[in-house]
Write a protein that holds these residues in place. Sequence first.
Motif, PDB file in Angstrom:
ATOM      1  N   LEU A 128       0.864  -1.198   0.000  1.00  0.00           N
ATOM      2  CA  LEU A 128       0.000   0.000   0.000  1.00  0.00           C
ATOM      3  C   LEU A 128       0.893   1.237   0.000  1.00  0.00           C
ATOM      4  O   LEU A 128       1.821   1.334   0.818  1.00  0.00           O
ATOM      5  CB  LEU A 128      -0.896   0.039   1.239  1.00  0.00           C
ATOM      6  N   ASN A 129       0.607   2.159  -0.888  1.00  0.00           N
ATOM      7  CA  ASN A 129       1.368   3.407  -0.937  1.00  0.00           C
ATOM      8  C   ASN A 129       0.733   4.403   0.034  1.00  0.00           C
ATOM      9  O   ASN A 129      -0.381   4.881  -0.197  1.00  0.00           O
ATOM     10  CB  ASN A 129       1.370   3.949  -2.370  1.00  0.00           C
ATOM     11  N   ARG A 130       1.436   4.686   1.121  1.00  0.00           N
ATOM     12  CA  ARG A 130       0.864   5.539   2.171  1.00  0.00           C
ATOM     13  C   ARG A 130       0.502   6.924   1.636  1.00  0.00           C
ATOM     14  O   ARG A 130      -0.544   7.476   1.991  1.00  0.00           O
ATOM     15  CB  ARG A 130       1.888   5.722   3.294  1.00  0.00           C
ATOM     16  N   PHE A 190      -2.903   7.129  -0.039  1.00  0.00           N
ATOM     17  CA  PHE A 190      -4.009   7.100   0.931  1.00  0.00           C
ATOM     18  C   PHE A 190      -4.142   8.455   1.619  1.00  0.00           C
ATOM     19  O   PHE A 190      -5.244   8.954   1.813  1.00  0.00           O
ATOM     20  CB  PHE A 190      -3.778   5.991   1.960  1.00  0.00           C
ATOM     21  N   GLN A 191      -2.957   9.013   1.948  1.00  0.00           N
ATOM     22  CA  GLN A 191      -2.955  10.303   2.640  1.00  0.00           C
ATOM     23  C   GLN A 191      -3.600  11.386   1.760  1.00  0.00           C
ATOM     24  O   GLN A 191      -4.454  12.137   2.218  1.00  0.00           O
ATOM     25  CB  GLN A 191      -1.511  10.692   2.933  1.00  0.00           C
ATOM     26  N   LEU A 228      -5.548   4.244   6.238  1.00  0.00           N
ATOM     27  CA  LEU A 228      -5.010   2.937   5.828  1.00  0.00           C
ATOM     28  C   LEU A 228      -5.805   1.828   6.507  1.00  0.00           C
ATOM     29  O   LEU A 228      -6.085   1.925   7.705  1.00  0.00           O
ATOM     30  CB  LEU A 228      -3.560   2.808   6.275  1.00  0.00           C
ATOM     31  N   GLN A 274      -6.689  -1.391   8.583  1.00  0.00           N
ATOM     32  CA  GLN A 274      -5.947  -2.001   9.694  1.00  0.00           C
ATOM     33  C   GLN A 274      -6.117  -3.516   9.668  1.00  0.00           C
ATOM     34  O   GLN A 274      -7.125  -4.037   9.210  1.00  0.00           O
ATOM     35  CB  GLN A 274      -6.468  -1.456  11.030  1.00  0.00           C
ATOM     36  N   TRP A 320      -9.408  -6.388   8.630  1.00  0.00           N
ATOM     37  CA  TRP A 320      -9.028  -6.550   7.223  1.00  0.00           C
ATOM     38  C   TRP A 320      -9.676  -7.799   6.626  1.00  0.00           C
ATOM     39  O   TRP A 320      -9.339  -8.923   6.980  1.00  0.00           O
ATOM     40  CB  TRP A 320      -7.502  -6.635   7.127  1.00  0.00           C
ATOM     41  N   THR A 360     -12.558  -0.051   0.501  1.00  0.00           N
ATOM     42  CA  THR A 360     -11.380   0.801   0.267  1.00  0.00           C
ATOM     43  C   THR A 360     -11.240   1.117  -1.222  1.00  0.00           C
ATOM     44  O   THR A 360     -10.973   2.258  -1.608  1.00  0.00           O
ATOM     45  CB  THR A 360     -10.100   0.090   0.778  1.00  0.00           C
ATOM     46  N   ALA A 416      -2.693   2.785  -5.867  1.00  0.00           N
ATOM     47  CA  ALA A 416      -2.697   2.803  -4.401  1.00  0.00           C
ATOM     48  C   ALA A 416      -2.225   1.481  -3.789  1.00  0.00           C
ATOM     49  O   ALA A 416      -1.506   1.477  -2.797  1.00  0.00           O
ATOM     50  CB  ALA A 416      -4.086   3.133  -3.897  1.00  0.00           C
ATOM     51  N   MET A 417      -2.649   0.375  -4.383  1.00  0.00           N
ATOM     52  CA  MET A 417      -2.311  -0.940  -3.797  1.00  0.00           C
ATOM     53  C   MET A 417      -1.921  -1.902  -4.916  1.00  0.00           C
ATOM     54  O   MET A 417      -2.454  -1.796  -6.026  1.00  0.00           O
ATOM     55  CB  MET A 417      -3.530  -1.526  -3.081  1.00  0.00           C
ATOM     56  N   ALA A 461       3.163   0.526   3.141  1.00  0.00           N
ATOM     57  CA  ALA A 461       2.705  -0.359   4.213  1.00  0.00           C
ATOM     58  C   ALA A 461       2.423  -1.734   3.616  1.00  0.00           C
ATOM     59  O   ALA A 461       2.259  -1.861   2.396  1.00  0.00           O
ATOM     60  CB  ALA A 461       1.440   0.218   4.831  1.00  0.00           C
TER      61      ALA A 461
END
Lengths: 626, 376
Positions: free
Chosen positions: B132-134, B137-138, B144, B146, B150, B158, B240-241, B260
């Motif tokens: 995951l590219n933080r 998401f930000q 993100l 959890q 999950w 998401t 993003a993922m 992450a």
Amino acid sequence: MTKSALFPFLRFFNRGKGLFVPFFLVSLFLTVLPLFWWLFSNVHQLDFSRVPSIWNDPALHLSKSLSLLYSCITLCLSFVLGSRIAYLLFHFRKPFQLGMSVLLLFFWALPPFISLPIFRLVAAELFSNLVASPWKSFATICCARVWLDLPLVILFCLSVFQKIPRSLLDSAKMDGVTRAQEFFLLFQPTIVRSSGLFLILFFLNNIRDVTVPWLMTNGRPTLAGGFSPYAITGSSTTLGFFLKQNAVFQPNETIAFTHVLFVTLLLLQVFLTLIALEKKRKGWQLVGVVSGALFFGNAWGFLLAGVYALACWKQEGFFLGMAISLEVLLALVFQTISPLPFLFLAWFVLFRFPAKPRGTRFFAIPPWVSGTLWIAWSAVLLWTILKTALSQIDIVPSLFGVSPLSLVHFSTLWEDGFFTNLRNSFWIGSGAGIISLLLIPPAAWAARMHRSLEKWGKGIALFTLVLTGMNTLVPLLVLFREVGLGNTFLPVWLTACNRTAPFGFFLVFAVLQGMDPGLEESARVEGATPWQILVKVLAPILRLPLLILFLNSFLNGWSSFLSPLVFLHSPRLFPVSLRLYDYAGNSTLAYPQWGAFCAGALVSAAVACTLAFPLQKWVFRTQPNL
Amino acid sequence: MKKVVLLFALVCLGTANVLASITVWVSWEGEDWFRQVAGEFSAQTGENVEIVHFPAMEEKLAMTVQAGGPFPDVCLVKTDLFPLLDTLISPIFFDQLSISPSEIQELGTQAFSQEEALMALPLYADVQVLYLNRAVFQQAGIPLPQLEDWDLQTLQNTMEALEAQGTTPLAWGLNSAYIFMGLQDGLGSPLLDPEGNFQVDTPENVVLTKMLLDWFERGWIADYPQRPPLVKAFQEGKVAMMPQGSFLLQTFQKKGLDFALLPFPSPWRTVIDPKAFVVFHPSPNAWKLLDLMERRSHALCAQTIKIPMWKTEKAEEIPYLPFLLASLQNGVLQPQSAQFSNGYWPAIRGALELILYEKQTPEIALSIAQQYIDHQ
């Protein structure tokens, strides 16, 4: 042994036939032996109850149709665009010619395993997912192939233009002919006259192209009609790639062998038909057409079949028209069609395309457009290579972004022993070039002197061209291993030389045929042996074709990937191709090192380009400086 | 001319290769580590070891097997190359090694055993994880996910939220059998039917492929046919993922990327991809070399972030190991059979392309894929 017992043998060599022997033996070892080895060691795999269904496998036929279409389109585009760009170049002023020749030689010398990953990367950046639709994917491989072929076609056309007498050009100018008229009346007929076999070689090579679909699209995306129980064909799966995917890794030997056999016979049939059409031998044309009916394709080719029949009727008369009708009838019965219409289309466009200056007002646009497009795209790729090689980052920077200059990737090359790879590539290229020079010109000259050898020479060259490829690589590995030459450069030299042999033989033979026989007669009267005549009298005159032959063979060796991969097992012998593939050539790599790849590409292409540079002196020798 | 011929003959002789005592073919990561251990072995025993790194191991081995050799003494392989070689290699003789079978992770034994004999010496394994590219998401203002909550539903939520923000939520090479295999084993039907044959044409898989098609049409998942552009897009924050192998961890760590990790949401299973040494020419020194390599393998695993296939006391030196071991719990091993490598793998690729791009119905596409597999 007495002299009388040796006499026939000595006479054979004294008459120059001996010069043909090394070429014959090497071809026997590299082409005929592996081919029969492959055939006889696998023929027991044939399960005759399954052969008809595998033979009629829709995936195989779709790949066949796609390959023929791909070959038609790329060949026509390469020659139509290439001849026009060459015409423009011919009239360029000296400094522009020099600049263009550097660009041409650079991209000619840049092996596909280097240029195509960069092409793919930039194209994906500009046009996103290249395999998002079948048409996009097919267009991608066609564009890549045309772009790859253009430098060679342009160089070929430029060398053909040397045949046009200067006086003829001057008279045309004085008569006030337009550029378009000059092209259609003088230049195009010269290309058509000189390029017959060259075009056929190109056509066959493109049918079995592996490199472009492999490196650009991986044969994707799969087509509904191309997914059968025996194989999978996508919209960019050429026959060469089809064999690589479905035959080499196919564990079911019956399926694999039947596929390879089909493709080999198809190539033979395509070749014979094209030769028959070119030579206007009606008997062979009939054989070609009827045998072509055995290779059924998909139904959309019916329209082309109609065109084929009509055109044949008009051009070749009643006989061929009947043959075509028979083929269409057979095709109707079997709900499918043979490759013949595609072949005829290629033949018609290339050999029978109107030489009259029709549509001349449109002529002015295509040369400039195609020339500008080729230069622009090549410049973008060159810019990408330079920028990535001289940056600090591993990923390829965006086209217009700025990144600080750095030589870090060149030091990576140094640390990885890249210069050993470079030295090995140089030896491989040089060895292939020298062997080609030692084998091919003597054989071509012997064939030029003795008609019986001419047939043998041409036959061997054609046999090599049509029937060798992926199928002969494994038997060759066994042969070289058995004679104790595995893991040496020799197999790589010989396979590169063998790849050059058809082109080289026809090139040298054609030039020798056009020469004045008086020269060699005088030398013979003076008591020169055939070898002395070749080395001391003919070689100096044949400098240009010999240089082209050497360079072609050198570049074949320099850029070879599969044969070093298969024959060499020691990293001390690995050439540049294997090292660069390891950096970024493999599309499945998790994290390619584009920086090192581009730095290596730059060094590799610079060496090859420098070696090829003397060629431009001859190519532009007689430009008229308008 | 004589000089040219002479020079040429000299070059011919010059390239004649003197074979090394032990030849090891390797591919993938860790080339420097292999050379280092080989150097150490040579210093200890005086025997020369040649490490040959092949960039296209599949092609090289396929051709060599067809030609009947020449084979190296030792070769590093993955499970899908294993069926090609199983009749050519020697079983592992533990009496020649200082390590015992009990030191091998069970997973390694499971992956490379045939009829209760261990046919290859496991070295390390990779697993699939979700990167995951933080930053993405930000920027999208989405928290993100959890680990505690999950699951597949959270993943879908998401993706929906990311898509609404104009970001590509999840991407991979959508025709990849490497990813689909874990999806099938978790969300579709088991890979093998009761007779041990690969099955794809099942009602559960039809539902699964329809779900993928739905995600694709909604713009939740995007197709990146080749891995390098996907990795680049992820690094640049365009995706993003991405579900990928753990082999990317070392590169992302080196590049300082802010990312992450999450395991695949259950029941989507992670595919385990182990590598092992096979022995073509068993000799006392070849065994000794393998012994040394296995003993030193924790350093390779620490360097390249791999799951060691040997019980090691230095596990804490390997970054992310607890996370990777936890992912293993929901893992499925790549089967070692020719039907998998040459049947399932290309058939799934073809079927998924037909469904996503040719608008073929999943029922028909999977049925053709099944026929293809059955013919291998």
